[in-house]
Design a protein around this motif. Structure first.
Motif, PDB file in Angstrom:
ATOM      1  N   TYR A 185       0.827  -1.212   0.000  1.00 19.92           N
ATOM      2  CA  TYR A 185       0.000   0.000   0.000  1.00 19.92           C
ATOM      3  C   TYR A 185       0.861   1.262   0.000  1.00 19.92           C
ATOM      4  O   TYR A 185       0.501   2.274  -0.618  1.00 19.92           O
ATOM      5  N   ASP A 186       1.990   1.234   0.678  1.00 18.75           N
ATOM      6  CA  ASP A 186       2.903   2.375   0.633  1.00 18.75           C
ATOM      7  C   ASP A 186       3.362   2.630  -0.801  1.00 18.75           C
ATOM      8  O   ASP A 186       3.437   3.778  -1.261  1.00 18.75           O
ATOM      9  N   PHE A 187       3.667   1.553  -1.513  1.00 23.07           N
ATOM     10  CA  PHE A 187       4.084   1.680  -2.911  1.00 23.07           C
ATOM     11  C   PHE A 187       2.949   2.202  -3.786  1.00 23.07           C
ATOM     12  O   PHE A 187       3.148   3.075  -4.634  1.00 23.07           O
ATOM     13  N   LEU A 188       1.732   1.663  -3.598  1.00 19.58           N
ATOM     14  CA  LEU A 188       0.599   2.097  -4.413  1.00 19.58           C
ATOM     15  C   LEU A 188       0.280   3.575  -4.205  1.00 19.58           C
ATOM     16  O   LEU A 188      -0.099   4.274  -5.151  1.00 19.58           O
ATOM     17  N   LYS A 189       0.430   4.056  -2.995  1.00 21.66           N
ATOM     18  CA  LYS A 189       0.197   5.476  -2.722  1.00 21.66           C
ATOM     19  C   LYS A 189       1.206   6.329  -3.493  1.00 21.66           C
ATOM     20  O   LYS A 189       0.858   7.360  -4.073  1.00 21.66           O
ATOM     21  N   TYR A 190       2.448   5.871  -3.520  1.00 25.38           N
ATOM     22  CA  TYR A 190       3.495   6.545  -4.299  1.00 25.38           C
ATOM     23  C   TYR A 190       3.160   6.493  -5.790  1.00 25.38           C
ATOM     24  O   TYR A 190       3.262   7.491  -6.516  1.00 25.38           O
ATOM     25  N   TYR A 191       2.763   5.328  -6.247  1.00 17.58           N
ATOM     26  CA  TYR A 191       2.484   5.089  -7.664  1.00 17.58           C
ATOM     27  C   TYR A 191       1.390   6.023  -8.175  1.00 17.58           C
ATOM     28  O   TYR A 191       1.442   6.517  -9.299  1.00 17.58           O
ATOM     29  N   TYR A 192       0.385   6.276  -7.326  1.00 17.57           N
ATOM     30  CA  TYR A 192      -0.804   7.015  -7.738  1.00 17.57           C
ATOM     31  C   TYR A 192      -0.550   8.513  -7.897  1.00 17.57           C
ATOM     32  O   TYR A 192      -1.312   9.200  -8.562  1.00 17.57           O
ATOM     33  N   GLN A 193       0.510   9.044  -7.318  1.00 17.25           N
ATOM     34  CA  GLN A 193       0.776  10.473  -7.431  1.00 17.25           C
ATOM     35  C   GLN A 193       0.903  10.858  -8.907  1.00 17.25           C
ATOM     36  O   GLN A 193       1.618  10.193  -9.666  1.00 17.25           O
ATOM     37  N   PRO A 194       0.197  11.923  -9.360  1.00 17.94           N
ATOM     38  CA  PRO A 194       0.158  12.248 -10.799  1.00 17.94           C
ATOM     39  C   PRO A 194       1.524  12.327 -11.467  1.00 17.94           C
ATOM     40  O   PRO A 194       1.712  11.795 -12.567  1.00 17.94           O
ATOM     41  N   LYS A 195       2.488  12.964 -10.814  1.00 17.75           N
ATOM     42  CA  LYS A 195       3.804  13.106 -11.443  1.00 17.75           C
ATOM     43  C   LYS A 195       4.481  11.752 -11.610  1.00 17.75           C
ATOM     44  O   LYS A 195       5.254  11.548 -12.555  1.00 17.75           O
ATOM     45  N   ASN A 196       4.183  10.818 -10.703  1.00 15.20           N
ATOM     46  CA  ASN A 196       4.743   9.473 -10.824  1.00 15.20           C
ATOM     47  C   ASN A 196       3.976   8.655 -11.845  1.00 15.20           C
ATOM     48  O   ASN A 196       4.567   7.954 -12.675  1.00 15.20           O
ATOM     49  N   LEU A 197       2.661   8.739 -11.808  1.00 14.53           N
ATOM     50  CA  LEU A 197       1.811   7.982 -12.730  1.00 14.53           C
ATOM     51  C   LEU A 197       2.098   8.340 -14.180  1.00 14.53           C
ATOM     52  O   LEU A 197       2.083   7.477 -15.068  1.00 14.53           O
ATOM     53  N   ALA A 198       2.392   9.622 -14.431  1.00 16.83           N
ATOM     54  CA  ALA A 198       2.655  10.082 -15.797  1.00 16.83           C
ATOM     55  C   ALA A 198       3.989   9.591 -16.336  1.00 16.83           C
ATOM     56  O   ALA A 198       4.211   9.578 -17.551  1.00 16.83           O
ATOM     57  N   ARG A 199       4.879   9.164 -15.447  1.00 19.36           N
ATOM     58  CA  ARG A 199       6.246   8.827 -15.846  1.00 19.36           C
ATOM     59  C   ARG A 199       6.320   7.607 -16.756  1.00 19.36           C
ATOM     60  O   ARG A 199       7.304   7.426 -17.488  1.00 19.36           O
ATOM     61  N   ILE A 200       5.291   6.759 -16.766  1.00 19.06           N
ATOM     62  CA  ILE A 200       5.303   5.574 -17.629  1.00 19.06           C
ATOM     63  C   ILE A 200       5.460   5.955 -19.097  1.00 19.06           C
ATOM     64  O   ILE A 200       6.089   5.260 -19.884  1.00 19.06           O
ATOM     65  N   THR A 201       4.907   7.130 -19.476  1.00 20.05           N
ATOM     66  CA  THR A 201       4.932   7.538 -20.881  1.00 20.05           C
ATOM     67  C   THR A 201       6.329   7.895 -21.367  1.00 20.05           C
ATOM     68  O   THR A 201       6.562   7.974 -22.575  1.00 20.05           O
ATOM     69  N   ASP A 202       7.264   8.104 -20.446  1.00 23.19           N
ATOM     70  CA  ASP A 202       8.648   8.363 -20.844  1.00 23.19           C
ATOM     71  C   ASP A 202       9.328   7.105 -21.374  1.00 23.19           C
ATOM     72  O   ASP A 202      10.366   7.201 -22.040  1.00 23.19           O
ATOM     73  N   TYR A 203       8.736   5.953 -21.088  1.00 23.20           N
ATOM     74  CA  TYR A 203       9.408   4.694 -21.406  1.00 23.20           C
ATOM     75  C   TYR A 203       8.597   3.760 -22.296  1.00 23.20           C
ATOM     76  O   TYR A 203       9.165   2.864 -22.918  1.00 23.20           O
ATOM     77  N   ILE A 204       7.275   3.932 -22.345  1.00 24.36           N
ATOM     78  CA  ILE A 204       6.437   3.097 -23.205  1.00 24.36           C
ATOM     79  C   ILE A 204       5.151   3.865 -23.503  1.00 24.36           C
ATOM     80  O   ILE A 204       4.717   4.688 -22.693  1.00 24.36           O
ATOM     81  N   ALA A 205       4.539   3.609 -24.660  1.00 20.89           N
ATOM     82  CA  ALA A 205       3.417   4.427 -25.128  1.00 20.89           C
ATOM     83  C   ALA A 205       2.077   3.982 -24.544  1.00 20.89           C
ATOM     84  O   ALA A 205       1.121   3.686 -25.267  1.00 20.89           O
ATOM     85  N   TYR A 206       1.999   3.943 -23.231  1.00 17.22           N
ATOM     86  CA  TYR A 206       0.744   3.661 -22.539  1.00 17.22           C
ATOM     87  C   TYR A 206       0.345   4.909 -21.759  1.00 17.22           C
ATOM     88  O   TYR A 206       1.201   5.616 -21.208  1.00 17.22           O
ATOM     89  N   ALA A 207      -0.945   5.179 -21.693  1.00 16.65           N
ATOM     90  CA  ALA A 207      -1.436   6.417 -21.101  1.00 16.65           C
ATOM     91  C   ALA A 207      -1.710   6.245 -19.615  1.00 16.65           C
ATOM     92  O   ALA A 207      -2.179   5.188 -19.183  1.00 16.65           O
ATOM     93  N   PRO A 208      -1.461   7.273 -18.802  1.00 19.79           N
ATOM     94  CA  PRO A 208      -1.830   7.203 -17.387  1.00 19.79           C
ATOM     95  C   PRO A 208      -3.345   7.204 -17.229  1.00 19.79           C
ATOM     96  O   PRO A 208      -4.083   7.593 -18.139  1.00 19.79           O
ATOM     97  N   THR A 209      -3.817   6.784 -16.064  1.00 19.44           N
ATOM     98  CA  THR A 209      -5.256   6.550 -15.865  1.00 19.44           C
ATOM     99  C   THR A 209      -5.980   7.714 -15.197  1.00 19.44           C
ATOM    100  O   THR A 209      -7.150   7.577 -14.859  1.00 19.44           O
TER     101      THR A 209
END
Length: 349
Positions: free
Chosen positions: A274-298
């Protein structure tokens, strides 16, 4: 002066002790994903930054979505995976069977900004991907396919074609290829007649199909000339193109889905997860996936942080949404077990 320095040193040590204690007690856990380009992207975007920020080690494993493996862990009381990346269909099936924990969203964050379908009882949507049609324009001569459902047109596009070895996406596309409007697919697929119609359409290309089971396979099959076209996850084709290929992606009638996190029942590291998921959900973190693969944040908040140069390659870009089919997890939760059994029987005959 020496006394002052000693006092400052003692103060600094006192302030550091809680952080050192946290790092020393940081609870490592195991995260399981799909491997290949996607897991590489997750590692760079989330796993490594999280470990650097917290000191928590994330051990990694891979799977191909086989619920039987999770079922075996849960039923034997030896759950060794703590967080697993999956799709909505598998999330719903596993949730219904008690294989995944019900999520406490208050421990993750405010879900009001989630895309529709990204918040399930047992699963948290992490990014939006699409099953698209990919082909090599240097090998597929003549008229180009205009829709993902064109994979069913063996007269216009003869040759072998790749499909994922699962009923989901294939049955939806079969109905679209058979004339069902994209926004009526699940209305039809909920009926026995609609299911029969989808399998009948699959019959028309069965002998021409090369089945794939891992996301890395479609670009490999295209590069080898093993197929003239294939369904694929858009991020895998985009990644192949970054690495020197020149494949074309066909977006109309994409089947849009989510990658989702689930917590297998019996995990002993739930607090750490849950600590990790809370980190993951932060917008600036969630958006970071697009720097590495063409999938959109939720979330919209995260999408606003995506570079304008990247947006055109994402499934949710307006120009890519024509006729998009959004996978219905509730449908697959209700009918998935039955249709999986029928699909496997169909394959064997």
């Amino acid at each position: 002066m020496l006394r002052l320095r000693l006092r400052h040193a003692a103060t600094a040590l006192a302030l550091a002790l809680p952080l050192l204690a946290h790092a020393a007690s940081a609870e490592e856990f195991t995260v399981t994903s799909w491997g290949g380009a996607y897991q590489d992207a997750q590692r760079k975007a989330f796993f490594e930054p999280y470990t650097k920020a917290t000191g928590v080690k994330l051990n990694e494993d891979q799977w191909s979505g086989e619920l039987a493996k999770v079922r075996g862990m849960v039923q034997s009381g030896s759950t060794s995976w703590d967080l697993v990346s999956t799709d909505p269909k598998t999330a719903e099936l596993g949730c219904n069977d008690g294989l995944f924990e019900r999520l406490d969203y208050s421990r993750i964050g405010d879900t009001a900004d989630f895309a529709k379908g990204a918040e399930l009882e047992c699963a948290f949507g992490t990014d939006v991907y699409a099953t698209i049609l990919g082909y090599d324009p240097t090998k597929l001569k003549g008229e180009a396919p205009k829709s993902v459902a064109d994979i069913f047109d063996t007269k216009k596009f003869p040759g072998k074609r790749g499909l994922q070895k699962v009923p989901a996406d294939n049955l939806e596309l079969a109905l679209v290829a058979d004339g069902v409007p994209y926004d009526k697919v699940y209305d039809v697929l909920k009926t026995k007649e609609g299911q029969d119609r989808a399998f009948k359409k699959l019959d028309t290309i069965k002998k021409d199909v090369v089945w794939w089971t891992a996301g890395a396979q479609p670009p490999q099959m295209l590069a080898a000339g093993e197929v003239v076209m294939t369904t694929a996850w858009n991020g895998r084709i985009a990644d192949a193109n970054k690495n020197g290929q020149h494949f074309t992606m066909v977006w109309p009638n994409q089947v849009q889905g989510f990658d989702m996190w689930v917590i297998p029942t019996g995990s002993k590291k739930i607090d750490a997860v849950y600590d990790f998921l809370k980190y993951y959900y932060q917008p600036k973190n969630l958006a970071r996936i697009t720097d590495y693969i063409a999938y959109a944040p939720t979330t919209n908040a995260a999408l606003k942080m995506v570079s304008p140069d990247i947006l055109p390659d994402l499934p949710t870009a307006p120009q890519n949404m024509k006729g998009a089919i959004v996978q219905d997890p509730e449908f697959w939760g209700d009918y998935g077990t039955e249709l999986e059994a029928r699909f496997n029987s169909w394959l064997a005959n």
